[in-house]
Design a protein around this motif. Structure first.
Motif, PDB file in Angstrom:
ATOM      1  N   ASP A  53      55.446  38.014  39.356  1.00 39.38           N
ATOM      2  CA  ASP A  53      54.116  37.773  38.798  1.00 39.38           C
ATOM      3  C   ASP A  53      53.177  38.928  39.117  1.00 39.38           C
ATOM      4  N   MET A  54      53.315  39.481  40.302  1.00 38.41           N
ATOM      5  CA  MET A  54      52.489  40.628  40.670  1.00 38.41           C
ATOM      6  C   MET A  54      52.788  41.817  39.773  1.00 38.41           C
ATOM      7  N   GLU A  55      54.055  42.009  39.443  1.00 39.77           N
ATOM      8  CA  GLU A  55      54.428  43.106  38.550  1.00 39.77           C
ATOM      9  C   GLU A  55      53.934  42.864  37.128  1.00 39.77           C
ATOM     10  N   LEU A  56      53.981  41.624  36.658  1.00 40.99           N
ATOM     11  CA  LEU A  56      53.550  41.317  35.294  1.00 40.99           C
ATOM     12  C   LEU A  56      52.054  41.474  35.130  1.00 40.99           C
ATOM     13  N   LEU A  57      51.301  41.185  36.205  1.00 40.98           N
ATOM     14  CA  LEU A  57      49.857  41.354  36.115  1.00 40.98           C
ATOM     15  C   LEU A  57      49.458  42.815  36.000  1.00 40.98           C
ATOM     16  N   GLY A  58      50.321  43.684  36.526  1.00 37.85           N
ATOM     17  CA  GLY A  58      50.053  45.118  36.424  1.00 37.85           C
ATOM     18  C   GLY A  58      48.845  45.565  37.197  1.00 37.85           C
ATOM     19  N   SER A  59      48.462  44.805  38.205  1.00 37.16           N
ATOM     20  CA  SER A  59      47.272  45.149  38.999  1.00 37.16           C
ATOM     21  C   SER A  59      47.585  46.292  39.953  1.00 37.16           C
ATOM     22  N   ASP A  60      46.526  46.887  40.425  1.00 33.75           N
ATOM     23  CA  ASP A  60      46.666  47.988  41.383  1.00 33.75           C
ATOM     24  C   ASP A  60      46.582  47.477  42.813  1.00 33.75           C
ATOM     25  N   ASP A  61      47.153  46.333  43.023  1.00 32.24           N
ATOM     26  CA  ASP A  61      47.142  45.725  44.358  1.00 32.24           C
ATOM     27  C   ASP A  61      47.924  46.617  45.318  1.00 32.24           C
ATOM     28  N   PRO A  62      47.280  47.086  46.387  1.00 33.99           N
ATOM     29  CA  PRO A  62      48.022  47.952  47.331  1.00 33.99           C
ATOM     30  C   PRO A  62      49.200  47.245  47.984  1.00 33.99           C
ATOM     31  N   ARG A  63      49.241  45.913  47.951  1.00 34.57           N
ATOM     32  CA  ARG A  63      50.365  45.191  48.544  1.00 34.57           C
ATOM     33  C   ARG A  63      51.657  45.412  47.778  1.00 34.57           C
ATOM     34  N   LYS A  64      51.553  45.902  46.549  1.00 37.19           N
ATOM     35  CA  LYS A  64      52.764  46.108  45.763  1.00 37.19           C
ATOM     36  C   LYS A  64      53.722  47.075  46.448  1.00 37.19           C
ATOM     37  N   THR A  65      53.176  48.054  47.149  1.00 39.04           N
ATOM     38  CA  THR A  65      54.040  49.029  47.835  1.00 39.04           C
ATOM     39  C   THR A  65      54.732  48.422  49.047  1.00 39.04           C
ATOM     40  N   SER A  66      54.266  47.247  49.487  1.00 47.09           N
ATOM     41  CA  SER A  66      54.870  46.606  50.660  1.00 47.09           C
ATOM     42  C   SER A  66      55.994  45.664  50.289  1.00 47.09           C
ATOM     43  N   TYR A  67      56.299  45.585  49.002  1.00 49.76           N
ATOM     44  CA  TYR A  67      57.345  44.683  48.550  1.00 49.76           C
ATOM     45  C   TYR A  67      58.353  45.451  47.707  1.00 49.76           C
ATOM     46  N   PRO A  68      59.580  45.021  47.719  1.00 51.86           N
ATOM     47  CA  PRO A  68      60.551  45.621  46.804  1.00 51.86           C
ATOM     48  C   PRO A  68      60.296  45.118  45.395  1.00 51.86           C
ATOM     49  N   THR A  69      60.953  45.706  44.421  1.00 51.28           N
ATOM     50  CA  THR A  69      60.814  45.228  43.055  1.00 51.28           C
ATOM     51  C   THR A  69      61.488  43.868  42.926  1.00 51.28           C
ATOM     52  N   ALA A  70      61.043  43.125  41.895  1.00 51.69           N
ATOM     53  CA  ALA A  70      61.640  41.807  41.687  1.00 51.69           C
ATOM     54  C   ALA A  70      63.124  41.920  41.398  1.00 51.69           C
TER      55      ALA A  70
ATOM     56  N   GLN B 136      55.671  40.006  63.766  1.00 47.58           N
ATOM     57  CA  GLN B 136      55.862  41.214  64.555  1.00 47.58           C
ATOM     58  C   GLN B 136      56.052  42.476  63.722  1.00 47.58           C
ATOM     59  N   VAL B 137      56.555  42.341  62.523  1.00 49.44           N
ATOM     60  CA  VAL B 137      56.923  43.519  61.727  1.00 49.44           C
ATOM     61  C   VAL B 137      55.928  43.673  60.583  1.00 49.44           C
ATOM     62  N   ALA B 138      55.515  44.916  60.393  1.00 47.98           N
ATOM     63  CA  ALA B 138      54.578  45.207  59.304  1.00 47.98           C
ATOM     64  C   ALA B 138      55.250  44.999  57.954  1.00 47.98           C
ATOM     65  N   GLU B 139      54.430  44.676  56.945  1.00 46.39           N
ATOM     66  CA  GLU B 139      54.962  44.434  55.616  1.00 46.39           C
ATOM     67  C   GLU B 139      55.621  45.695  55.069  1.00 46.39           C
ATOM     68  N   SER B 140      56.830  45.510  54.542  1.00 49.27           N
ATOM     69  CA  SER B 140      57.575  46.624  53.950  1.00 49.27           C
ATOM     70  C   SER B 140      58.657  46.033  53.067  1.00 49.27           C
ATOM     71  N   PRO B 141      59.163  46.810  52.143  1.00 52.70           N
ATOM     72  CA  PRO B 141      60.249  46.285  51.302  1.00 52.70           C
ATOM     73  C   PRO B 141      61.449  45.823  52.109  1.00 52.70           C
ATOM     74  N   VAL B 142      61.774  46.547  53.180  1.00 53.16           N
ATOM     75  CA  VAL B 142      62.935  46.174  53.994  1.00 53.16           C
ATOM     76  C   VAL B 142      62.683  44.841  54.696  1.00 53.16           C
ATOM     77  N   ARG B 143      61.459  44.636  55.172  1.00 51.89           N
ATOM     78  CA  ARG B 143      61.143  43.371  55.826  1.00 51.89           C
ATOM     79  C   ARG B 143      61.297  42.212  54.859  1.00 51.89           C
ATOM     80  N   GLU B 144      60.831  42.392  53.614  1.00 54.42           N
ATOM     81  CA  GLU B 144      60.930  41.327  52.632  1.00 54.42           C
ATOM     82  C   GLU B 144      62.390  40.990  52.331  1.00 54.42           C
ATOM     83  N   LEU B 145      63.231  42.026  52.233  1.00 55.55           N
ATOM     84  CA  LEU B 145      64.652  41.770  51.999  1.00 55.55           C
ATOM     85  C   LEU B 145      65.271  41.039  53.185  1.00 55.55           C
TER      86      LEU B 145
END
Length: 1326
Positions: free
Chosen positions: A864-881, A829-838
């Motif tokens: 792992d996503m941070e270590l790859l350093g990719s420009d994956d737009p999903r990175k903005t939908s997650y908080p930092t590790a 029901q909820v869109a991906e966001s850092p708050v949702r992940e928490l």
């Protein structure tokens, strides 16, 4: 927030002796309820007033009165009159100074004194001991009731240049100078002129009772006349200021005992108005005055609250009537009025709440109605949201709120009617601070004096109107009307508006009122209430409590009627009557009729509900306005919240104990059912319905207090949840600090699983959802924490939840299942966001058990996503590790998170967790570095060992190869539960044998010898198997293994002898006999062992087998000896049964007598305080039937824990012993009687012995043994049955509970049952 309502008014007239005669003075006899009048022609009238119960029988025609002339000299006239209770006579003062004592019953008059200058005023003290007389020379004389003068003093301060004779001339005016006493009689007050100032300047003076000295005096002020009245409570003195010089209307001023001005208020009439009379009621909460205006006299009643004076009633009379009044000295809200022409009217008032059904407060204050919507904001009085201004003072009003239409009708003091239509409630905030001028309705006919007013529909009013009274005449002067007979009428008033109502605005004008129908009433109406179940219908209550139903011709029947309502009424008159719509659940009618009388008795449909109710209201949790709870306050300042279902099902006595305060608190009754009102005298003025679930109390001081009873809050939350309003329910839970588990438990957590998606969608606030997640626990709070606040029966109508799609949840607990459902809903029901992940991490961390590894897996993905350093737009939908990890550490135990990171075998992640959990690097870095240097398999093995995951550790060390076989074996030895897994993993036969042997050693060490022996046999370790069998006493297994080992004959013989001795030592002679006969060949020893085992038939068989007469004789002698021994034992046992039973009956009887005595003293014990009652209970609980109770509680409390343990150990050792007089004696006797029953082994031995005796030809011994054994068994079983029957009984009847009676019953019922199967039929008696 209350209004003063006129309950009823009754009127009658005195027949005066002449047309020009007028009534001037009045006095009241409290004891006999008589009213005395003195007229201008010196006649004395005595009228008997009706009691409160028969006021309706007071005739409206001429009032019968005793008329007596007062014998005075020509030119002399009455100037003052009072009733003296001590003398049971009237004291009358005249213009010539006579003091007359007139006995009404004996019609005798006695002159008790004469004063110079004439009598201006007579005032007895409140206690009746003193009498104050003011003379025409402004002298005050204080005398006793025996007419002894105590002192005389001058009221006025004469000017220095004026002699006494001039003062006499100036003061010789017989205008009354009242004297007012304080309630306790310690002081009295007067008003006197100040001669050295203007003629209007006067002083208020306070005098001491005992000495006559002036205690205090006010500053010179322009007092109006000599009016003053001391409040009965003694707090204030009321007087009147004349402010014509300032072109202002008169004001009422209040003074303190020290003569200082305290406060004042204006009467809000014209500048030419004067105040004629001023009086407090006996409870000091109402102040009434007669205000003479240009065209009428007005009887006004004020009430003080929150530092504001409210004008609550305004009754107008014609000026020519010269109205006067007095308050009833004993009935606080009864006002007695009379006119100079002789019409007497009794008004009965009572307080009603100003809060209407929709939680809107409409407070009457003079010509204004102060409007406060409490559902929007609880505004403390005297403030308000907006007000309605009417042409004159409001006397009665009615409120209508149905179908979003809000109307109000007000009856005014000039006899007119005003109607106003208000916009919807949700738009009222725009009206804040405004004043709306409301015009009077146009009416061609006079409406009479309306005492009750209610809406039948949005355009029809029902009123109770009086015609023919003095104040009614004023209305007829203002409105033209047809001739109508005097009396009381029930009339319908049709309301029409010539103006169109504009939405959002207040319609104040253009209203027309027309009387459409009338019914004459013969009885006095007490109150009215609308019938919610039927349109155009209402209930009318008459004096005495009888109820009639009024039906308009506009109703469904089309016929106007007033009929008695189904024989239901109240036992007494109930001014407070309300109709509560309850639907048809458990009630024959869709409503309940409540009534509260003046004696605090609350009735419901004719039966008494509560005997000490001070106020009540209703609460509805739903929008259909069906009442779900009754809220009532008692005179003991307790607030009860009663479910309507409890009233309908008759559970009030069980749950609420007649609404009395509970003294004993051991079971929490007081906390469960009532709330202590913190301020004495506070009353319920209203409730806020629906989700707000508030009760509004008003204290005596006038301020409002809004409370939220837990029962109403829970009911509103459950109602919202049943309706699927999850967001509203969650907001209520947060606001009222309710356990969040209510949202899950109200219908069971399985039902919530289906609604989890709707819950997440409606709440739409991840912070609230996170708070909800953190509060979930494995407990049904509806059955524990809130079980006393709501009845689960109210949810029976909810359909059964289908759980077919949640089979995987059924195997889990509540916390894990609910959080899994919420987690799935969040992902859907909820869109991906850092708050949702928490929030998702929170669901994992709060699961039971916590799913920390799964949470770390999600953190690992982010890392792992941070270590790859990719420009994956999903990175903005997650908080930092790091943020995710800190959130997880905040929710969980850091040590558990660290171990879970290790369990993932990710050393870098473990290092990050350790650093963020503030661990010392010296503690974890060396360990992690050591692990990093190991092979992957060994690293995992060591991690598993540290985390005590032994099964994984075994698999990893086994996969490391044969080089680590010893480590694998040692791991299994240290963790025996791994042996099955090790055998599953290891295929090499040699290695498997070592594992099995190690397992057998472990079983042998823990003394599981049978299992150890079997395990040893699996690995062919026969020596160890033989020792294991021998250790557990399995002689057949020992000899079998000996055969497998192929021991020699001598070794087996030696082993058999050893086993035989061991079995004898273990108490197994039958097994030892078998070894002796089969392996040792020792017949003598075998026979001896069989005799020891009492296996008579087998011993006899073996003896005959070997043809040994000596052994046969030995068996015979042993059997006869055993039979004799058993006969003696059974005879002794029979005697013990009788003794134990007699002792038990005596102990039981004594205990029942003691229990009856304690029960008879239960009432006095309930009056003890909690500590004393608890101490008494503890003292009695330890008493036996033969113990004399003592009160040495202090000694018992000082005993140490060591002595308590020692006593406990002694009790264990002595368990089974009977100690006379001990608390456990009764149960010990019962247990002994039950323990004396024949065991199964004893029955078998007895049966074998009987057969052997027959074989030896000893029938007489066998018959005697069977008879004695049968008698013993019958007596024991009968005694046990008797004991079991007497234990639940409170009375022991010696004839019914006798052993002989029970023996006969058991013999008849059980003699041929399985219990007596050991008997031989040949020995049965006929």
């Amino acid at each position: 927030m209350k209004n003063l309502k006129l309950s009823c008014e009754v009127s009658s007239s005195l027949a005066l002796q002449s047309e020009d005669e007028v009534l001037q003075f009045a006095a009241f006899d409290i004891e006999r309820n008589r009213l005395f009048f003195a007229s201008s022609t010196n006649f004395l009238y005595t009228a008997q007033l009706p009691s409160s119960s028969n006021q309706g029988e007071w005739k409206k025609e001429s009032l019968p009165a005793v008329v007596e002339p007062i014998d005075l000299e020509p030119g002399d006239f009455v100037t003052s009159m009072e009733y003296l209770m001590e003398k049971e006579a009237l004291i009358i003062g005249t213009s010539d100074g006579l003091l007359l004592l007139h006995n009404v019953d004996e019609t005798s008059t006695e002159i008790v004194g004469r004063v110079e200058g004439g009598v201006k005023c007579i005032s007895p003290s409140p206690d009746g001991d003193l009498l104050a007389v003011v003379t025409g020379f402004s002298q005050i004389l204080v005398m006793t009731h025996d007419w002894d003068l105590l002192y005389e003093t001058s009221l006025e301060d004469p000017p220095e240049d004026m002699d006494v004779s001039e003062q006499s001339v100036l003061s010789n005016s017989l205008v009354g100078t009242p004297v007012s006493w304080r309630g306790d009689g310690k002081y009295f007050t007067t008003i006197s002129k100040v001669h050295d100032m203007s003629s209007s300047a006067k002083k208020l003076k306070v005098w001491e009772r005992d000495t006559g000295e002036m205690h205090a005096a006010s500053e010179p002020k322009p007092f109006m006349g000599d009016l003053l009245e001391w409040m009965p409570s003694g707090a204030k003195i009321a007087a009147v200021y004349d402010q014509k010089d300032k072109k202002k209307c008169p004001s009422i001023i209040f003074y303190e005992t020290n003569g200082l001005e305290r406060s004042s208020f204006s009467v809000n009439d014209g500048t030419d108005a004067t105040i004629e009379v001023l009086k407090w009621n006996c409870t000091s909460d109402l102040l009434a005055a007669v205000v003479r205006c240009e065209n009428f006299d007005s009887l006004k009643i004020w009430f003080f609250s929150n530092n504001h004076w409210y004008l609550k009633q305004d009754i107008r009379y014609l000026r020519k009537d010269g109205v006067r009044f007095m308050w009833d000295p004993t009935v606080p809200y009864q006002l007695i009025c009379w006119t100079v022409g002789g019409q007497i009217t009794i008004y009965n008032f009572f307080w009603i709440t100003a809060v209407m059904e929709n939680s809107t407060a409409l407070v009457i204050d003079d010509s204004k109605i102060l409007v406060t919507p409490l559902s929007i904001s609880v505004i403390p009085p005297p403030m308000y949201l907006f007000n309605l201004k009417f042409p004159c003072a409001v006397r009665e009003m009615a409120f209508w709120s149905r179908s979003s239409k809000i109307q109000m009708a007000a009856f005014l003091s000039d006899g007119s009617l005003s109607v106003v239509e208000l916009p919807p409630l949700d738009t009222w905030e725009e009206l804040e601070g405004k004043e709306f001028i409301v015009d009077a309705c146009y009416s061609e006919a006079a409406l009479g004096s309306i005492t009750s007013l209610l809406w039948l529909d949005s355009h029809v009013l029902l009123s109770v109107s009086h015609f023919g009274f003095s104040h009614s005449s004023y209305f007829q002067k203002t409105l033209s009307s047809e001739d109508r007979l005097p009396g009381c009428y029930l009339q319908e008033i049709e309301i029409l508006c010539s103006e169109d109502h504009i939405p959002g605005l207040v319609t104040c004008s253009g209203w027309h009122a027309k009387i459409s129908s009338q019914i004459s009433l013969e009885e006095q109406v007490i109150s009215t209430a609308p019938n919610h179940a039927k349109r155009f219908s209402a209930f009318v209550q008459f004096a005495g409590g009888s109820i009639s139903e009024y039906t308009s011709k506009l109703g469904a029947s089309g016929v106007q009627s007033l009929q008695k309502y189904k024989g239901i009424g109240f036992p007494s008159s109930c001014p407070w009557m309300s109709v509560a719509p309850v639907g048809y659940s458990g009630s024959s009618e869709p409503f309940l009729l409540f009534g509260l009388d003046n004696c605090s008795r609350l009735y419901i449909s004719g039966r008494t509900l509560c005997n000490n109710c001070s106020s009540f209201s209703f609460y509805s949790s739903s929008a259909d306005q069906v009442v779900t709870h009754l809220i009532l306050a008692t005179k003991q300042d307790l607030l009860f919240v009663v479910e309507i279902s409890d009233i309908l099902h008759g559970q009030l006595d069980i749950k609420y104990e007649n609404f009395l305060p509970v003294i004993r608190k051991r079971y929490g009754e007081e906390e469960k059912n009532c709330i202590n009102i913190w301020e004495r005298g506070a009353k319920i003025v209203g409730v806020i319905h629906g989700d707000e679930s508030a009760v509004i109390l008003q204290t005596v001081r006038g301020n409002l207090e809004c409370i939220y009873p837990r029962k109403l809050v829970i009911a509103s939350i459950v109602n919202a949840l049943i309706q699927g309003r999850f967001k509203d329910a969650l907001l209520m839970v947060r606001r009222q600090r309710i356990d969040f588990n209510v949202i899950v438990d109200h219908l069971g957590w399985q039902a919530f699983l289906q609604s989890a998606a709707d819950f997440v969608k409606q709440v739409d606030n991840l912070s609230y959802i996170t708070e909800f997640i953190c509060s979930i626990k494995n407990e049904n709070v509806m059955e524990t924490l809130y079980k006393n606040y709501i009845s689960l029966d109210c949810m029976k109508y909810v359909k059964v939840v289908e759980q077919g799609n949640f089979k995987d949840f059924e195997e889990k607990n509540k916390v894990s299942s609910v959080l899994l459902a919420v987690r799935n809903a969040l992902e859907e029901q909820v869109a991906e966001s850092p708050v949702r992940e928490l929030c998702i991490l929170t669901t994992l961390a709060r699961s039971d058990p916590p799913a920390i590894e799964e949470a770390l897996e999600r953190v690992k993905v982010i890392r792992d996503m941070e270590l790859l350093g990719s420009d994956d737009p999903r990175k903005t939908s997650y908080p930092t590790a790091e943020e995710s990890l800190k959130h997880l550490l905040w929710l969980s135990d850091p040590e558990a998170v660290y171990e879970a990171a290790l369990g993932l075998y990710d050393l870098n992640l473990a290092a990050i967790v350790a650093l963020n959990s503030q661990r010392d690097p010296k503690e974890f870095l060396p360990f992690l570095q050591e692990l990093e240097r190991m092979l992957p398999v060994l690293m995992r093995y060591n991690i598993d060992l540290k985390l005590q995951r032994y099964e994984k550790a075994l698999k990893h060390i086994f996969s490391a190869g044969d080089a680590y076989y010893e480590d694998c074996l040692n791991l299994m030895k240290s963790n025996p539960q791994l042996f099955p897994l090790g055998l599953q993993l290891i295929a090499d036969p040699r290695k498997r044998s070592r594992v099995i042997e190690a397992w057998g050693d472990h079983l042998n060490n823990i003394k599981c010898f049978e299992d150890a022996a079997t395990t040893y046999l699996c690995c062919s370790s026969l020596e160890k198997a033989l020792k294991a069998f021998r250790a557990c006493g399995n002689w057949s297994g020992v000899l079998t293994v000996a055969g497998l080992i192929k021991l020699g004959k001598e070794e087996i013989m030696q082993l058999a002898h050893e086993l035989c001795e061991e079995l004898q030592a273990l108490g197994k002679p039958r097994d030892a006999a078998k070894i002796a006969l089969e392996y040792c060949g020792d017949v003598n020893a075998g026979i001896s062992l069989l005799v020891t085992a009492r296996d008579w038939e087998e011993a006899l068989r073996v003896a005959f087998l070997h043809g040994r007469d000596d052994l046969i004789s030995e068996v015979k002698n042993a059997s006869l000896e055993c039979a004799s021994l058993l006969i003696r034992e059974y005879e002794e046992g029979l005697e013990k049964v009788g003794k134990y039973l007699a002792r038990y009956l005596a102990v039981r009887q004594r205990r029942l007598v003691l229990a009856a005595k304690l029960q008879s003293d239960e009432r006095s014990r309930n009056e003890l305080d909690d500590d004393t009652a608890s101490e008494a209970s503890s003292t009695f609980s330890g008493m036996s039937a033969y113990t004399t109770g003592t009160r040495k509680g202090s000694t018992a409390s000082i005993s140490s824990s060591t002595s308590s343990k020692a006593r406990g150990m002694r009790r264990q050792r002595n368990k089974g012993k009977i100690r006379a007089g001990s608390p456990d004696e009764e149960m010990a006797l019962v247990e002994h009687l039950k323990g004396m029953s024949l065991a199964a082994a004893a029955k078998c031995e007895l049966q074998s012995l009987l057969v052997s005796l027959v074989m030896f030809g000893k029938e007489d011994s066998g018959r005697k043994l069977q008879r004695v054994g049968e008698n013993f068994q019958l007596s024991q079983m009968a005694a046990v049955n008797l004991v079991e029957d007497t234990m639940p009984s409170d009375v022991i009847d010696e004839h019914s509970f006798s052993l002989e009676h029970y023996i006969q019953r058991v013999r008849k019922e059980l003699l041929h049952s399985e219990a007596f199967s050991w008997q031989s039929k040949v020995f049965l008696s006929p």
